[in-house]
Enzyme design. Structure first.
Site, short mmCIF file in Angstrom:
data_model
loop_
_atom_site.label_atom_id
_atom_site.label_comp_id
_atom_site.label_asym_id
_atom_site.label_seq_id
_atom_site.Cartn_x
_atom_site.Cartn_y
_atom_site.Cartn_z
N GLU A 5 0.63 -1.30 0.00
CA GLU A 5 -0.04 -0.16 0.05
C GLU A 5 0.78 0.66 0.39
OE1 GLU A 5 -2.50 -0.26 3.09
OE2 GLU A 5 -3.58 -1.71 2.48
N HIS B 37 -7.97 1.20 1.66
CA HIS B 37 -7.93 0.99 3.46
C HIS B 37 -8.27 2.11 4.01
CE1 HIS B 37 -5.31 -0.91 6.07
NE2 HIS B 37 -5.85 -0.85 7.19
P1 NAI Z 1 -9.98 -9.49 16.24
O1 NAI Z 1 -9.62 -9.70 16.68
O2 NAI Z 1 -11.43 -8.93 17.44
O3 NAI Z 1 -11.22 -10.95 15.43
C1 NAI Z 1 -10.09 -11.90 14.74
C2 NAI Z 1 -10.99 -12.90 15.23
O4 NAI Z 1 -10.05 -13.82 13.86
C3 NAI Z 1 -11.15 -13.75 16.94
O5 NAI Z 1 -12.16 -13.87 16.72
C4 NAI Z 1 -10.10 -14.75 16.00
O6 NAI Z 1 -10.28 -15.33 16.74
C5 NAI Z 1 -9.81 -14.99 14.49
N1 NAI Z 1 -8.67 -15.77 14.00
C6 NAI Z 1 -6.92 -15.48 14.05
N2 NAI Z 1 -7.09 -16.06 13.04
C7 NAI Z 1 -7.74 -16.87 12.51
C8 NAI Z 1 -7.99 -17.79 11.29
N3 NAI Z 1 -7.10 -18.80 11.56
N4 NAI Z 1 -8.79 -18.63 11.07
C9 NAI Z 1 -9.73 -17.81 11.48
N5 NAI Z 1 -10.35 -16.93 12.31
C10 NAI Z 1 -8.54 -16.42 12.73
O7 NAI Z 1 -10.33 -8.51 15.27
P2 NAI Z 1 -11.17 -7.25 14.32
O8 NAI Z 1 -11.05 -5.54 15.20
O9 NAI Z 1 -12.62 -7.72 14.54
O10 NAI Z 1 -10.72 -7.41 13.22
C11 NAI Z 1 -10.41 -7.99 12.35
C12 NAI Z 1 -9.18 -7.53 11.15
O11 NAI Z 1 -10.07 -6.47 10.22
C13 NAI Z 1 -7.80 -7.53 12.00
O12 NAI Z 1 -7.20 -7.21 10.89
C14 NAI Z 1 -7.85 -5.79 11.52
O13 NAI Z 1 -6.28 -5.37 11.41
C15 NAI Z 1 -8.57 -5.38 10.49
N6 NAI Z 1 -9.44 -4.11 10.61
C16 NAI Z 1 -8.99 -3.38 9.58
C17 NAI Z 1 -9.32 -1.45 9.44
C18 NAI Z 1 -9.81 -1.24 7.35
O14 NAI Z 1 -9.37 -0.36 7.87
N7 NAI Z 1 -10.07 -2.44 6.68
C19 NAI Z 1 -10.31 -0.98 10.38
C20 NAI Z 1 -10.01 -2.41 11.16
C21 NAI Z 1 -9.74 -3.52 11.61
#
Ligand code: NAI
Length: 413
Positions: free
Chosen positions: A273, A296
């Site tokens: 990015e 993003h």
């Molecule tokens: P979170 O930590 O609350 O949830 C992540 C979930 O993924 C957890 O339940 C975890 O157990 C699960 N997980 C971990 N490894 C896994 C795997 N190999 N297979 C299946 N599930 C798995 O995180 P949140 O807050 O929901 O964020 C998720 C993603 O979104 C992160 O990567 C974060 O960086 C990204 N994000 C992107 C944004 C954007 O602007 N596009 C803004 C905010 C977050």
């Protein structure tokens, strides 16, 4: 002790905050509301020597993603108690260096959860209606008035990979529009509403019309959607990635979109990015009319910014007022009750054998009564909070500051 930070709690008018990078006004509202008024705000990031000079008399700093809090900067911030990252990421802070000096770091991991979930849902609708292509054509004078390959999302199956903060929000919103929700997570998660956890990724891919990725950046999630996984998706399904740029292998995705095996994709995060809005963005996905590309911005809304401002400011206030470090990214987490009528000693130390017995020994030898004690450790750092009678706090501070392994010790009234 390794710090020159104040040992006694200062009056709130003497606690100095520096907020950089145009942090949302909601932060100021929270700080002012909690009685903190000595707050300098700057609209831009500050680095190096200029930052050191600004930090000479600062107890709490708020930054976003640009200001680099290196070990050198941290070592030259003699009064700093905590760093608030008014964003999600904390790569811009040397977390280890901060912890070694007893400086807690906070961020706002969940304030933009809803923003991401809303965008994903909107994209699912747009993709199942073929809007990216129709929109592009209409701008160029074309007119694709056709129901071919256009679908409602009602009654379709949404497969959520990663049922965490964003995944669960999305699950609720999608069900309210009549979608069936299945999810895959490495942890057994409580299903919300009528959602259903499936045994593995393969099962999710085989049955989902919309696959949306919400996993964190881990070694195990790197390139987890590769050629085989994309091939396992239903014909005519769509893929949405607003998680991390290295979760999806781009080349097989481009192939599946070109051939029409996948109906569309919405991608917000990329393996490479641009570092800023002035750099050029390049991706093999460019030029595909069934793809929504966004820079993003999944979590980038004014509501999220306001939420981040309030969330981090509240964490700084709680730490300053009563020592609570809940959800700190680098510090032992301690959630503390109020301490009316008592003085509270905050003792940050190296997590080595003998420190706690030396602390308790010093208190008992000096007949200082403990009315509450809370201990937590993280890696090489220990954080113990001790409530004592008001008249004993000076002596307690003096004795605990002498304990070997002490990094920082102060009293809150
Ligand atoms: P979170 O930590 O609350 O949830 C992540 C979930 O993924 C957890 O339940 C975890 O157990 C699960 N997980 C971990 N490894 C896994 C795997 N190999 N297979 C299946 N599930 C798995 O995180 P949140 O807050 O929901 O964020 C998720 C993603 O979104 C992160 O990567 C974060 O960086 C990204 N994000 C992107 C944004 C954007 O602007 N596009 C803004 C905010 C977050």
């Amino acid at each position: 002790m390794t710090t020159e930070a104040p040992q006694y709690s200062l009056g709130k008018n003497k606690i100095n905050f520096l907020l950089l990078e145009g942090i949302h006004a909601s932060a100021l509202e929270v700080l002012n509301g909690a009685g903190y008024h000595s707050i300098q705000t700057l609209p831009k990031a500050v680095q190096g020597e200029e930052l050191k000079a600004l930090l000479a008399d600062v107890h709490f700093i708020g930054i976003r993603s640009q200001t680099q809090m290196t070990a050198d900067i941290i070592a030259n911030a003699p009064k700093l108690q905590a760093i608030g990252c008014f964003c999600i990421g904390t790569n811009q802070v040397d977390l280890e260096a901060a912890r070694e000096r007893g400086i807690a770091v906070f961020n706002a991991p969940y304030s933009n959860t809803r923003s991401v979930a809303e965008l994903v849902l909107a994209e699912a609708i747009m993709l199942l209606r073929g809007i990216p292509h129709k929109n592009q054509e209409a701008h160029q004078g074309g007119w694709i008035k056709s129901a071919a390959n256009s679908y409602e999302i009602r009654g379709k199956t949404l497969g959520i990979v990663g049922y965490g903060a964003i995944g669960t929000q999305l699950s609720v919103l999608a069900e309210s529009l009549g979608m069936h929700v299945v999810y895959h997570d490495v942890v057994k998660k409580l299903p919300l509403g009528n959602a259903r956890q499936v045994a593995n990724l393969q099962q999710l891919l085989e049955q989902s019309d919309v696959v949306s990725l919400h996993v964190p950046a881990l070694a195990s999630t790197k390139w987890m959607m590769g050629e085989a996984e994309i091939a396992a998706m239903k014909k005519g399904a769509v893929l949405i990635n607003a998680s991390r740029g290295n979760v999806v292998v781009i080349e097989p995705l481009v192939e599946a979109l070109r051939s029409g095996r996948l109906l569309g994709a919405a991608i917000d995060v990329f393996p490479k990015e641009p570092g800023s809005n002035t750099e050029r963005f390049e991706s093999p996905l460019q030029g595909l009319s069934n793809v929504i590309l966004t820079p993003h911005i999944g979590g980038s809304t004014l509501e999220a910014q306001a939420g981040i401002g309030a969330e981090v400011a509240e964490k700084l206030v709680k730490y300053s007022d009563n020592g609570t470090t809940t959800s700190s990214v680098n510090f032992p987490e301690v959630a503390l009750p109020e301490h009316p009528g008592r003085h509270r000693i905050l003792h940050v130390h190296q997590n080595i054998p003998g420190v706690m017995s030396a602390i308790n020994g010093a208190l008992s030898q000096n007949k200082i009564n403990i009315s509450g004690q809370y201990l937590m450790t993280k890696g090489e750092t220990g954080y113990v909070v001790i409530d004592v009678d008001a008249q004993s706090s000076s002596l307690a501070l003096e004795k605990l500051s002498e304990v070997e392994g002490t990094i920082r010790c102060r009293v809150l009234y």
